[in-house]
Design a protein around this motif. Structure first.
Motif, short mmCIF file in Angstrom:
data_model
loop_
_atom_site.label_atom_id
_atom_site.label_comp_id
_atom_site.label_asym_id
_atom_site.label_seq_id
_atom_site.Cartn_x
_atom_site.Cartn_y
_atom_site.Cartn_z
N PHE A 1 1.08 -1.47 0.05
CA PHE A 1 -0.08 -0.24 -0.22
C PHE A 1 0.88 1.14 0.16
CE2 PHE A 1 -3.00 -2.86 1.56
CZ PHE A 1 -4.23 -2.50 1.38
N PRO A 2 0.47 2.32 -0.51
CA PRO A 2 1.15 3.08 -1.05
C PRO A 2 1.94 4.36 0.65
CG PRO A 2 -0.02 3.97 -2.51
CD PRO A 2 -0.38 2.20 -1.83
N ALA A 3 2.33 5.25 0.90
CA ALA A 3 2.95 5.73 1.80
C ALA A 3 1.56 6.48 2.53
CB ALA A 3 3.88 5.85 2.50
N ASP A 4 0.72 7.03 1.43
CA ASP A 4 -0.50 8.42 1.74
C ASP A 4 -1.69 7.50 1.96
OD1 ASP A 4 -0.31 7.49 -1.08
OD2 ASP A 4 0.07 9.96 -1.31
N TYR A 5 -1.63 6.17 1.68
CA TYR A 5 -2.98 5.55 1.54
C TYR A 5 -3.99 6.40 1.79
CZ TYR A 5 -6.33 1.87 0.09
OH TYR A 5 -7.37 1.50 -0.30
N PRO A 6 -5.44 6.76 1.94
CA PRO A 6 -6.19 7.05 2.75
C PRO A 6 -6.32 6.42 3.82
CG PRO A 6 -6.89 7.57 0.35
CD PRO A 6 -5.56 6.19 0.79
N ALA A 7 -6.39 4.46 3.96
CA ALA A 7 -7.08 3.70 5.45
C ALA A 7 -5.26 4.26 6.11
CB ALA A 7 -7.42 2.96 4.82
N LYS A 8 -5.24 4.72 7.58
CA LYS A 8 -3.97 4.99 7.98
C LYS A 8 -3.19 3.83 8.24
CE LYS A 8 -3.56 9.22 6.74
NZ LYS A 8 -2.40 9.98 6.20
N GLU A 9 -4.14 2.56 8.86
CA GLU A 9 -4.36 1.21 9.05
C GLU A 9 -3.20 0.35 7.92
OE1 GLU A 9 -8.33 1.02 7.77
OE2 GLU A 9 -6.38 2.47 8.69
N LEU A 10 -3.57 0.84 6.90
CA LEU A 10 -2.80 0.05 5.63
C LEU A 10 -1.78 0.80 4.81
CD1 LEU A 10 -6.16 -1.18 4.06
CD2 LEU A 10 -4.73 -2.07 6.00
N ALA A 11 -1.31 2.50 5.45
CA ALA A 11 -0.75 2.47 4.72
C ALA A 11 0.71 1.89 4.79
CB ALA A 11 -0.66 4.41 4.50
N GLY A 12 1.24 1.89 4.08
CA GLY A 12 2.87 1.47 3.63
C GLY A 12 2.72 0.05 3.82
N LYS A 13 1.92 -0.87 4.14
CA LYS A 13 1.91 -2.44 4.50
C LYS A 13 2.06 -2.81 3.54
CE LYS A 13 -0.21 -1.99 9.70
NZ LYS A 13 -0.95 -2.88 10.28
N ASN A 14 2.38 -3.78 3.38
CA ASN A 14 2.49 -4.81 2.26
C ASN A 14 0.80 -5.94 2.55
OD1 ASN A 14 4.68 -4.62 1.47
ND2 ASN A 14 6.11 -5.95 3.13
N ALA A 15 0.84 -6.28 1.45
CA ALA A 15 -0.66 -7.26 1.42
C ALA A 15 -0.83 -8.27 0.49
CB ALA A 15 -1.90 -6.09 1.65
N GLU A 16 -1.39 -9.34 0.60
CA GLU A 16 -1.78 -10.52 -0.36
C GLU A 16 -3.18 -10.26 -0.53
OE1 GLU A 16 -0.17 -14.04 0.72
OE2 GLU A 16 1.62 -13.76 0.43
N PHE A 17 -3.66 -10.84 -1.88
CA PHE A 17 -4.95 -10.95 -2.41
C PHE A 17 -4.90 -12.20 -3.12
CE2 PHE A 17 -4.82 -6.09 -1.92
CZ PHE A 17 -6.10 -5.71 -1.63
N ASP A 18 -6.04 -12.15 -3.30
CA ASP A 18 -6.45 -13.37 -3.69
C ASP A 18 -7.49 -13.73 -4.70
OD1 ASP A 18 -5.07 -15.13 -2.10
OD2 ASP A 18 -6.33 -15.86 -0.67
N VAL A 19 -6.90 -13.88 -5.79
CA VAL A 19 -7.69 -13.00 -6.48
C VAL A 19 -8.34 -14.26 -7.14
CG1 VAL A 19 -7.88 -11.86 -8.83
CG2 VAL A 19 -6.51 -11.30 -7.00
N THR A 20 -10.17 -14.41 -7.80
CA THR A 20 -10.12 -15.32 -8.94
C THR A 20 -10.85 -14.20 -10.45
OG1 THR A 20 -10.97 -16.96 -6.54
CG2 THR A 20 -12.18 -17.12 -9.41
N VAL A 21 -10.72 -14.83 -11.08
CA VAL A 21 -10.80 -13.86 -12.66
C VAL A 21 -12.26 -15.04 -12.84
CG1 VAL A 21 -10.83 -13.96 -14.74
CG2 VAL A 21 -8.83 -13.41 -13.27
N GLN A 22 -13.53 -14.41 -12.59
CA GLN A 22 -15.53 -14.69 -13.41
C GLN A 22 -15.11 -14.58 -14.61
OE1 GLN A 22 -16.54 -15.86 -11.15
NE2 GLN A 22 -15.90 -15.39 -9.07
N ALA A 23 -14.54 -13.31 -15.43
CA ALA A 23 -14.57 -13.52 -16.94
C ALA A 23 -13.48 -12.38 -17.17
CB ALA A 23 -15.77 -12.59 -17.32
N VAL A 24 -13.17 -12.37 -19.02
CA VAL A 24 -12.20 -11.90 -19.64
C VAL A 24 -12.96 -10.33 -19.77
CG1 VAL A 24 -10.30 -10.72 -20.87
CG2 VAL A 24 -10.33 -12.67 -18.83
N LYS A 25 -13.64 -9.34 -20.45
CA LYS A 25 -14.33 -8.87 -21.27
C LYS A 25 -13.83 -7.84 -22.43
CE LYS A 25 -18.87 -8.68 -18.22
NZ LYS A 25 -19.34 -9.73 -19.39
N VAL A 26 -13.44 -7.64 -23.53
CA VAL A 26 -13.31 -6.77 -24.74
C VAL A 26 -14.22 -5.54 -24.80
CG1 VAL A 26 -11.68 -8.65 -25.47
CG2 VAL A 26 -13.69 -8.29 -26.74
N GLU A 27 -13.59 -4.26 -25.27
CA GLU A 27 -14.45 -3.07 -25.12
C GLU A 27 -15.20 -3.76 -26.67
OE1 GLU A 27 -13.56 1.52 -26.19
OE2 GLU A 27 -12.21 0.37 -25.80
#
Length: 508
Positions: A220-246
């Motif tokens: 997270f950026p050092a100036d992230y609005p949520a101060k409790e997360l600013a500058g912290k490392n994080a992991e996101f488990d992501v599931t891709v439901q769909a890929v769409k084109v314009e």
């Protein structure tokens, strides 16, 4: 009450007021007589408590109240007796060493409004620069609308996601292995390359396919609005439901209907109307600037320093806010600091113009009706949360200065419209670029009275010019354009005889 004038220099006035102790004591005695019938004390019948006991019980409170009321009446009487027209609230000080039983000595310092003769409304000449809206401009605007309302269709099976594609994803975020508030979503839409998620999130999803699962590591950026997360490392488990084109953006009847309209013809009409409204606003800006330049060039008189200081503080606050939003806040701050005196001269101009417009308005019986004032109050109240609106309305009703500040812009517009009606106006058709250039043009006519020594001063343009200035000169230029010609709110008026919590992640 004894009155001694201590200062009479320019617009500054100073007085020493001596209020006899007997006047204050008489007010206390009168108040004691009022409350005596209601006071109950053990050992005495109602209304029979001795006056000395009443004074002992309530004297201190009544004395403070009596002094306050006496001071207010004394200052009001001074203003009336001397026929003063205060520019702002007088500064009143009670002499040191005052105690009950002594005469009260007050010092009253104020600035008065200058005696300004209402300018003649004859002989004003204004050129109106108008910009016709072309079909090509309407087409360009429609193309921008289409770009802002993109549609997406499912990509071919197995397609790898690339920049510009839209992903429909589920994600769960963790810091230190623990889920955090706002870090979870299902069916979230993300356009790769849009920069809407925190840095590094979108890049790691380039090349994914529908059905893929991926763990993404970000910081997270050092100036992230949520101060409790600013500058912290994080992991996101992501599931891709769909890929769409314009999809191909066709500006047609179907497109208009998707926007809630009946047809493309109706959409074109609305767009044309908006463009005309915008160019009409620029035209009014140009006309207003020309009008104010004529007024300013023909009048030069001293203005109250307090009013100038109030206007300068308003200008400076806006400049500092714009500087803080710039790419290099420190450099922007140094730049405006170098032009501090220019902005102070602008404040002088604003106050002078405000006083001139006020005199014109009063001389011609221009008023803001009670109905218009109610509408202004209701509009202003919409800026507050629903539970705070009634309190805001009560505040404006009880505070004359707050009501005056709310009234001032409308009063100014009504005076300006009155002067437009009186002026000889000629019309010339120009391009939008020429109109914007005219609004922003450097001083060529010599009509700017507050020209900084050694500098080529900007011509004054009205507040509506800010969008044009922003295009070429940035936020600071826009702030200066607005500051230079806007008459001071405190002067332009008839004289009186939601906060939503941002999601924690992964948005940037």
């Amino acid at each position: 009450m004894q009155i001694t004038e201590t200062t009479n220099q320019g617009l500054k006035r100073g007085y020493k007021l001596t209020i006899p102790a007997a006047d204050i004591d008489g007010r206390i005695t009168a108040e004691l007589k009022k409350i005596a019938p209601t006071v109950r004390m053990p050992g005495f019948r109602p209304g029979k408590v001795p006056a000395n006991l009443l004074r002992k019980m309530h004297g201190e409170q009544l004395h403070a109240q009596a002094v306050q009321e006496t001071i207010r009446e004394a200052v009001d009487g001074l203003i009336k007796d001397k026929a003063l027209r205060p520019a702002m609230q007088p500064r009143v000080a009670l002499g040191e060493g005052y105690a009950e039983g002594r005469d009260a000595e007050l010092s009253v310092d104020l600035e008065v409004l200058p005696q300004v003769t209402a300018p003649s409304t004859e002989g004003l000449t204004i050129e109106r620069l108008v910009v016709p809206v072309t079909d090509a401009e309407v087409d360009e605007a429609l193309a921008r609308i289409a770009g802002q309302n993109k549609s997406y269709t499912d990509a071919k099976k197995g397609r790898k996601a690339a920049a510009g594609d839209q992903l429909i994803i589920d994600f769960v975020g963790r810091t230190g292995g623990v889920e955090f508030e706002g870090g979870k979503a299902e069916g979230a839409a993300l356009v790769l390359g849009s920069g809407t998620f925190i840095p590094g999130f979108e890049e790691q999803l380039t090349g994914v396919r529908a059905g893929d699962r991926k763990t993404i590591a970000v910081t997270f950026p050092a100036d992230y609005p949520a101060k409790e997360l600013a500058g912290k490392n994080a992991e996101f488990d992501v599931t891709v439901q769909a890929v769409k084109v314009e999809g191909e953006g066709q500006v047609d009847d179907d497109f208009a209907k998707n926007l809630g309209l009946e047809s493309l013809e109706q959409l074109r009409g609305l767009v044309r109307g908006q463009l005309e409204q915008e160019t009409n606003g620029l035209t009014r800006t140009q006309m207003k600037r020309a009008l104010l330049d004529q007024l300013a060039a023909g009048h030069d008189f001293d203005v109250p320093e307090q009013m100038v200081e109030a206007e300068f503080e308003q200008i400076w606050t806006q400049l500092e806010q714009e500087a803080a939003k710039s790419e290099d806040p420190e450099a922007a701050k140094r730049e405006i600091e170098a032009e501090r005196e220019d902005y102070r001269r602008i404040a002088v101009r604003r106050v002078r113009l405000g006083l001139l417009l006020s005199e014109i308005g009063q001389a011609n019986n221009i008023q803001v009706s009670s109905q218009e004032m109610q509408m202004l109050m209701q509009q202003a109240a919409q800026q507050y949360r629903p539970e705070d609106r009634e309190r805001f309305l009560q505040f404006v009703q009880n505070e004359p200065m707050a009501a005056a500040q709310l009234r001032a812009p409308l009063y100014e517009d009504k005076v300006v419209d009155f002067l437009f009606d009186k002026a000889e106006i000629t019309t010339r058709e120009v391009t939008r670029e020429e109109l914007e250039a005219a609004i922003e043009a450097d001083e060529d006519s010599g009509s700017q009275p507050e020209k900084a020594p050694g500098k080529k001063a900007k011509k004054n343009s009205a507040p509506e010019a800010a969008p044009a200035a922003a295009k070429k000169g940035g936020k600071k230029a826009a702030a200066k354009v607005e500051a230079e010609s806007r008459p001071g709110d405190a002067a332009v008026q008839p004289e009186n005889k939601k906060s939503r919590k941002k999601p924690a992640a992964p948005s940037a």
